[in-house]
Design a protein around this motif. Structure first.
Motif, mmCIF file in Angstrom:
data_model
loop_
_atom_site.group_PDB
_atom_site.id
_atom_site.type_symbol
_atom_site.label_atom_id
_atom_site.label_comp_id
_atom_site.label_asym_id
_atom_site.label_seq_id
_atom_site.Cartn_x
_atom_site.Cartn_y
_atom_site.Cartn_z
ATOM 1 N N THR A 71 10.033 4.426 6.116
ATOM 2 C CA THR A 71 8.937 3.746 5.695
ATOM 3 C C THR A 71 8.866 2.741 6.892
ATOM 4 O O THR A 71 9.703 1.942 7.162
ATOM 5 C CB THR A 71 9.072 3.417 4.345
ATOM 6 O OG1 THR A 71 9.323 4.170 3.540
ATOM 7 C CG2 THR A 71 7.597 2.377 3.929
ATOM 8 N N GLU A 73 6.438 -0.538 8.571
ATOM 9 C CA GLU A 73 5.259 -1.661 8.112
ATOM 10 C C GLU A 73 4.161 -1.297 8.894
ATOM 11 O O GLU A 73 4.216 -1.243 10.079
ATOM 12 C CB GLU A 73 6.021 -3.157 8.257
ATOM 13 C CG GLU A 73 5.078 -4.160 7.899
ATOM 14 C CD GLU A 73 5.896 -5.487 8.212
ATOM 15 O OE1 GLU A 73 5.075 -6.480 8.683
ATOM 16 O OE2 GLU A 73 7.152 -5.748 7.737
ATOM 17 N N CYS A 77 -2.140 -0.577 4.630
ATOM 18 C CA CYS A 77 -1.545 0.583 3.935
ATOM 19 C C CYS A 77 -2.927 1.555 3.994
ATOM 20 O O CYS A 77 -2.494 2.475 4.061
ATOM 21 C CB CYS A 77 -1.021 0.250 2.683
ATOM 22 S SG CYS A 77 -0.124 1.994 2.237
ATOM 23 N N ASP A 78 -3.788 1.143 3.047
ATOM 24 C CA ASP A 78 -4.719 2.151 2.765
ATOM 25 C C ASP A 78 -5.524 2.583 4.179
ATOM 26 O O ASP A 78 -5.915 3.574 4.127
ATOM 27 C CB ASP A 78 -6.007 1.328 1.864
ATOM 28 C CG ASP A 78 -5.414 1.209 0.547
ATOM 29 O OD1 ASP A 78 -5.463 2.071 -0.310
ATOM 30 O OD2 ASP A 78 -4.700 0.053 0.552
ATOM 31 N N SER A 80 -4.190 3.006 7.153
ATOM 32 C CA SER A 80 -3.020 3.726 7.942
ATOM 33 C C SER A 80 -3.074 5.124 6.979
ATOM 34 O O SER A 80 -3.254 6.126 7.643
ATOM 35 C CB SER A 80 -2.011 3.228 7.962
ATOM 36 O OG SER A 80 -1.926 2.052 8.787
ATOM 37 N N TYR A 81 -3.096 5.050 5.740
ATOM 38 C CA TYR A 81 -2.966 6.304 4.790
ATOM 39 C C TYR A 81 -4.260 7.197 5.100
ATOM 40 O O TYR A 81 -4.134 8.278 5.287
ATOM 41 C CB TYR A 81 -2.891 5.766 3.390
ATOM 42 C CG TYR A 81 -2.821 6.895 2.412
ATOM 43 C CD1 TYR A 81 -1.810 7.918 2.147
ATOM 44 C CD2 TYR A 81 -4.134 7.233 1.733
ATOM 45 C CE1 TYR A 81 -2.073 8.729 1.406
ATOM 46 C CE2 TYR A 81 -4.138 8.455 0.775
ATOM 47 C CZ TYR A 81 -2.990 9.029 0.643
ATOM 48 O OH TYR A 81 -3.253 9.971 -0.375
ATOM 49 N N PRO A 95 -1.556 5.609 -1.901
ATOM 50 C CA PRO A 95 -1.206 4.130 -1.950
ATOM 51 C C PRO A 95 -0.907 3.442 -3.248
ATOM 52 O O PRO A 95 -1.768 3.864 -4.108
ATOM 53 C CB PRO A 95 -2.368 3.480 -0.972
ATOM 54 C CG PRO A 95 -3.040 4.272 -0.247
ATOM 55 C CD PRO A 95 -2.624 5.733 -0.972
ATOM 56 N N ARG A 103 2.271 -3.015 -0.852
ATOM 57 C CA ARG A 103 1.533 -1.692 -1.254
ATOM 58 C C ARG A 103 2.195 -0.652 -0.152
ATOM 59 O O ARG A 103 2.045 -0.958 1.124
ATOM 60 C CB ARG A 103 0.132 -2.082 -1.025
ATOM 61 C CG ARG A 103 -0.855 -0.693 -1.142
ATOM 62 C CD ARG A 103 -2.449 -1.243 -1.390
ATOM 63 N NE ARG A 103 -3.312 -0.218 -1.625
ATOM 64 C CZ ARG A 103 -3.413 0.242 -2.939
ATOM 65 N NH1 ARG A 103 -2.941 -0.351 -3.880
ATOM 66 N NH2 ARG A 103 -4.414 1.322 -3.109
ATOM 67 N N ALA A 104 2.406 0.457 -0.772
ATOM 68 C CA ALA A 104 3.234 1.637 -0.204
ATOM 69 C C ALA A 104 2.385 2.827 -0.232
ATOM 70 O O ALA A 104 1.888 2.955 -1.401
ATOM 71 C CB ALA A 104 4.556 1.705 -0.307
ATOM 72 N N MET A 117 4.463 4.131 4.742
ATOM 73 C CA MET A 117 4.014 3.012 5.409
ATOM 74 C C MET A 117 3.964 2.036 4.348
ATOM 75 O O MET A 117 3.533 2.267 3.183
ATOM 76 C CB MET A 117 2.412 3.412 5.958
ATOM 77 C CG MET A 117 1.714 3.795 5.084
ATOM 78 S SD MET A 117 0.459 5.067 5.697
ATOM 79 C CE MET A 117 1.368 6.396 5.823
ATOM 80 N N ILE A 118 4.209 0.759 4.579
ATOM 81 C CA ILE A 118 3.929 -0.369 3.503
ATOM 82 C C ILE A 118 3.427 -1.694 4.429
ATOM 83 O O ILE A 118 3.608 -1.841 5.503
ATOM 84 C CB ILE A 118 5.669 -0.681 3.004
ATOM 85 C CG1 ILE A 118 5.413 -1.681 2.040
ATOM 86 C CG2 ILE A 118 6.286 -0.884 4.281
ATOM 87 C CD1 ILE A 118 6.612 -1.828 1.138
ATOM 88 N N THR A 119 2.496 -2.197 3.300
ATOM 89 C CA THR A 119 2.049 -3.504 3.915
ATOM 90 C C THR A 119 2.605 -4.514 2.945
ATOM 91 O O THR A 119 2.544 -4.370 1.600
ATOM 92 C CB THR A 119 0.642 -3.576 3.773
ATOM 93 O OG1 THR A 119 -0.198 -2.472 4.332
ATOM 94 C CG2 THR A 119 -0.047 -4.962 3.675
#
Length: 124
Positions: A71, A73, A77-78, A80-81, A95, A103-104, A117-119
């Motif tokens: 995962t 950073e 997140c949204d 990138s998703y 997400p 948020r992941a 991915m995570i913010t």
């Protein structure tokens, strides 16, 4: 963890996917030509990474996690998703907010891998 590797079936396709998703750069590694080994730069973290052609069959899309999950950073997140889904990725976990964490989300990369991915809470 000082180093990680991503095993893929189609190295050019995977390079394009990960370059767009995480802004990574790839450099062919001398001596790794037989497996199309590329070093990864632009991680923004204190590890090294590599990508190489998978030896053997790719896992079936939609199957369970097949190995470790990494995962990374991201700023949003949204965003990138959604980019991943529009560029060959598939939903693994949409997400979601995790209180105290951030948020992941997770996507399949089209090469048989799941990547997260995570913010972080409070922003990247």
């Amino acid at each position: 963890m000082p180093h990680f590797e991503i095993h893929v079936t189609d190295v050019p396709r995977a390079r394009k996917f990960y370059s767009g998703l995480f802004d990574w750069r790839f450099t062919p590694m001398a001596g790794g030509e037989q497996v199309e080994y590329h070093l990864i730069d632009g991680l923004g973290i204190d590890v090294t990474g590599g990508m190489m052609r998978r030896m053997g069959e790719s896992p079936q899309p939609g199957s369970g996690v097949r190995g470790g999950t990494m995962t990374f950073e991201v700023k949003d997140c949204d965003k990138s998703y959604n980019w991943a889904l529009a560029n060959g990725g598939a939903e693994a976990l949409p997400p979601q907010e995790y209180p105290g964490i951030g948020r992941a989300a997770y996507v399949e990369d089209g090469e048989g891998n799941i990547v997260g991915m995570i913010t972080p809470e409070g922003g990247a």
